[in-house]
Design a protein around this motif. Structure first.
Motif, PDB file in Angstrom:
ATOM      1  N   GLN A 123       0.895  -1.295  -0.129  1.00 21.35           N
ATOM      2  CA  GLN A 123       0.214   0.040   0.029  1.00 21.35           C
ATOM      3  C   GLN A 123       0.881   1.129   0.013  1.00 21.35           C
ATOM      4  OE1 GLN A 123      -3.258  -0.532   2.879  1.00 21.35           O
ATOM      5  NE2 GLN A 123      -3.521   1.656   2.907  1.00 21.35           N
ATOM      6  N   HIS A 124       0.728   2.258  -0.910  1.00 22.90           N
ATOM      7  CA  HIS A 124       1.542   3.411  -0.952  1.00 22.90           C
ATOM      8  C   HIS A 124       0.644   4.480  -0.928  1.00 22.90           C
ATOM      9  CE1 HIS A 124       4.818   5.822  -2.150  1.00 22.90           C
ATOM     10  NE2 HIS A 124       4.064   6.186  -3.213  1.00 22.90           N
ATOM     11  N   PRO A 125       0.747   5.657  -0.450  1.00 23.58           N
ATOM     12  CA  PRO A 125       1.850   5.900   0.237  1.00 23.58           C
ATOM     13  C   PRO A 125       1.837   5.499   1.824  1.00 23.58           C
ATOM     14  CG  PRO A 125       0.695   8.094   0.214  1.00 23.58           C
ATOM     15  CD  PRO A 125       0.147   6.901  -0.609  1.00 23.58           C
ATOM     16  N   SER A 126       2.511   5.306   2.721  1.00 21.92           N
ATOM     17  CA  SER A 126       2.453   4.874   4.100  1.00 21.92           C
ATOM     18  C   SER A 126       1.821   6.175   5.062  1.00 21.92           C
ATOM     19  CB  SER A 126       3.664   4.278   4.721  1.00 21.92           C
ATOM     20  OG  SER A 126       4.662   5.107   4.661  1.00 21.92           O
ATOM     21  N   ARG A 127       2.266   7.186   4.598  1.00 18.40           N
ATOM     22  CA  ARG A 127       1.912   8.578   5.267  1.00 18.40           C
ATOM     23  C   ARG A 127       1.701   9.488   3.747  1.00 18.40           C
ATOM     24  NH1 ARG A 127       2.543   8.906  10.840  1.00 18.40           N
ATOM     25  NH2 ARG A 127       3.681   7.129  11.781  1.00 18.40           N
ATOM     26  N   VAL A 128       0.359  10.310   4.227  1.00 15.50           N
ATOM     27  CA  VAL A 128       0.266  11.369   3.554  1.00 15.50           C
ATOM     28  C   VAL A 128      -0.308  12.799   4.229  1.00 15.50           C
ATOM     29  CG1 VAL A 128      -1.629  10.608   2.531  1.00 15.50           C
ATOM     30  CG2 VAL A 128      -0.745  12.266   1.347  1.00 15.50           C
ATOM     31  N   ILE A 129       0.183  13.750   4.015  1.00 16.71           N
ATOM     32  CA  ILE A 129      -0.495  15.095   4.482  1.00 16.71           C
ATOM     33  C   ILE A 129      -1.094  15.842   3.443  1.00 16.71           C
ATOM     34  CG2 ILE A 129      -0.011  17.158   5.764  1.00 16.71           C
ATOM     35  CD1 ILE A 129       2.096  15.536   7.540  1.00 16.71           C
ATOM     36  N   CYS A 130      -2.027  16.418   3.460  1.00 20.41           N
ATOM     37  CA  CYS A 130      -2.621  17.044   2.269  1.00 20.41           C
ATOM     38  C   CYS A 130      -3.496  18.392   2.918  1.00 20.41           C
ATOM     39  CB  CYS A 130      -3.352  16.281   1.458  1.00 20.41           C
ATOM     40  SG  CYS A 130      -4.934  15.676   2.100  1.00 20.41           S
ATOM     41  N   LYS A 131      -3.607  19.453   2.134  1.00 15.10           N
ATOM     42  CA  LYS A 131      -4.537  20.533   2.398  1.00 15.10           C
ATOM     43  C   LYS A 131      -6.149  20.188   2.348  1.00 15.10           C
ATOM     44  CE  LYS A 131      -0.965  24.034   1.694  1.00 15.10           C
ATOM     45  NZ  LYS A 131      -0.603  25.355   0.975  1.00 15.10           N
ATOM     46  N   SER A 132      -6.672  20.670   2.823  1.00 15.20           N
ATOM     47  CA  SER A 132      -8.488  20.645   2.845  1.00 15.20           C
ATOM     48  C   SER A 132      -8.628  21.031   1.410  1.00 15.20           C
ATOM     49  CB  SER A 132      -8.669  21.641   3.754  1.00 15.20           C
ATOM     50  OG  SER A 132      -8.803  21.125   5.185  1.00 15.20           O
ATOM     51  N   GLY A 133      -9.441  20.258   0.813  1.00 15.07           N
ATOM     52  CA  GLY A 133      -9.996  20.532  -0.619  1.00 15.07           C
ATOM     53  C   GLY A 133      -9.171  19.925  -1.566  1.00 15.07           C
ATOM     54  N   THR A 134      -8.202  19.419  -1.342  1.00 13.89           N
ATOM     55  CA  THR A 134      -7.320  18.550  -2.255  1.00 13.89           C
ATOM     56  C   THR A 134      -7.973  17.210  -2.170  1.00 13.89           C
ATOM     57  OG1 THR A 134      -5.494  18.283  -0.952  1.00 13.89           O
ATOM     58  CG2 THR A 134      -5.473  20.302  -1.914  1.00 13.89           C
ATOM     59  N   SER A 135      -7.407  16.328  -3.315  1.00 16.26           N
ATOM     60  CA  SER A 135      -7.755  14.895  -3.241  1.00 16.26           C
ATOM     61  C   SER A 135      -6.319  14.250  -3.225  1.00 16.26           C
ATOM     62  CB  SER A 135      -8.122  14.644  -4.879  1.00 16.26           C
ATOM     63  OG  SER A 135      -9.448  15.406  -4.889  1.00 16.26           O
TER      64      SER A 135
END
Lengths: 114, 115
Positions: free
Chosen positions: B6-18
């Motif tokens: 499974q990838h990625p193991s960690r992800v940080i994103c901004k509100s509103g993005t996919s």
């Protein structure tokens, strides 16, 4: 309704002590039964599974589980716990003869003291 | 045993993005994959069943337009969290059903944080 109950949310044992984690299920037929272990931030690792036959099943890392149809239980045991066994343990059930979605219990967090 | 990555193991994103999460069966073909969500200190809740070449089957209460699932090949299923919000922050885990067995194998999970 189909469900899995793990009555113990948190268990603390000393290293070397024996361990039993409880699991009860409610299902229309005898399901396939699983125990998984999850280390913090990690996915699930299968410890053992029961499909049919001998009701006492052996798994990895020295774990075993006993299926008791009359009690709808599938308790996980280990005779001597190691510090590395500290993790979250999940019991799960699935439909027989089919790889399909699993129903998980709420998990039991095991803490091991030296 | 069979391997599911499974990838990625960690992800940080901004509100509103996919955000897209991939689930691959590395050494077997999986016509069926499953997506679970795990809330903090909670159990795993099945979100949807992903079927190769057809539409995913979503569990009750899961927004199919928010959690887009694509199972375009026998070894890859993707989960796209669209217009992510902080409440979508969670641990997402996939599993793949082995065609010759009676169990599914789990990926290592993806920790999604929406800020």
């Amino acid at each position: 309704a189909q469900s899995v109950t793990q009555p113990d949310i948190h268990i603390t044992v000393s290293e070397g002590a024996s361990l039993e984690l409880r699991c009860n299920y409610s299902y229309g037929a005898t399901p396939y039964l699983f125990w998984y272990v999850q280390s913090p931030g990690q996915g699930l690792q299968l410890l053992l599974k029961y499909f049919s036959g001998d009701t006492l099943v052996q798994g990895i890392k020295g774990f075993e589980a006993e299926f008791k149809r009359s009690q709808s239980s599938f308790n996980l045991r280990k005779p001597s716990v190691h510090w590395s066994d500290a993790a979250e343990y999940f019991c799960a059930v699935g439909p027989p003869y089919n790889t399909d979605k699993l129903i998980f219990g709420t998990g039991t967090r095991l803490q091991v003291f030296p | 045993g069979a391997v599911v990555s499974q990838h990625p193991s960690r992800v940080i994103c901004k509100s509103g993005t996919s955000v897209k999460i991939e689930c691959r069966s590395l050494d077997f073909q999986a016509t069926t994959m499953f997506w679970y969500r795990q809330f903090p200190k909670k159990s795993l809740m099945l979100m949807a069943t992903s079927n190769e070449g057809s539409k995913a089957t979503y569990e009750q209460g899961v927004e199919k337009d928010k959690f887009l699932i694509n199972h375009a090949s026998l070894t890859l299923s993707t989960l796209t969290v669209t217009s992510a919000h902080p409440e979508d922050s969670s641990f997402y885990i996939c599993s793949a059903a082995h065609p010759q067995g009676t169990e599914a194998f789990f990926g290592q999970g993806t920790r999604l944080t929406v800020v």
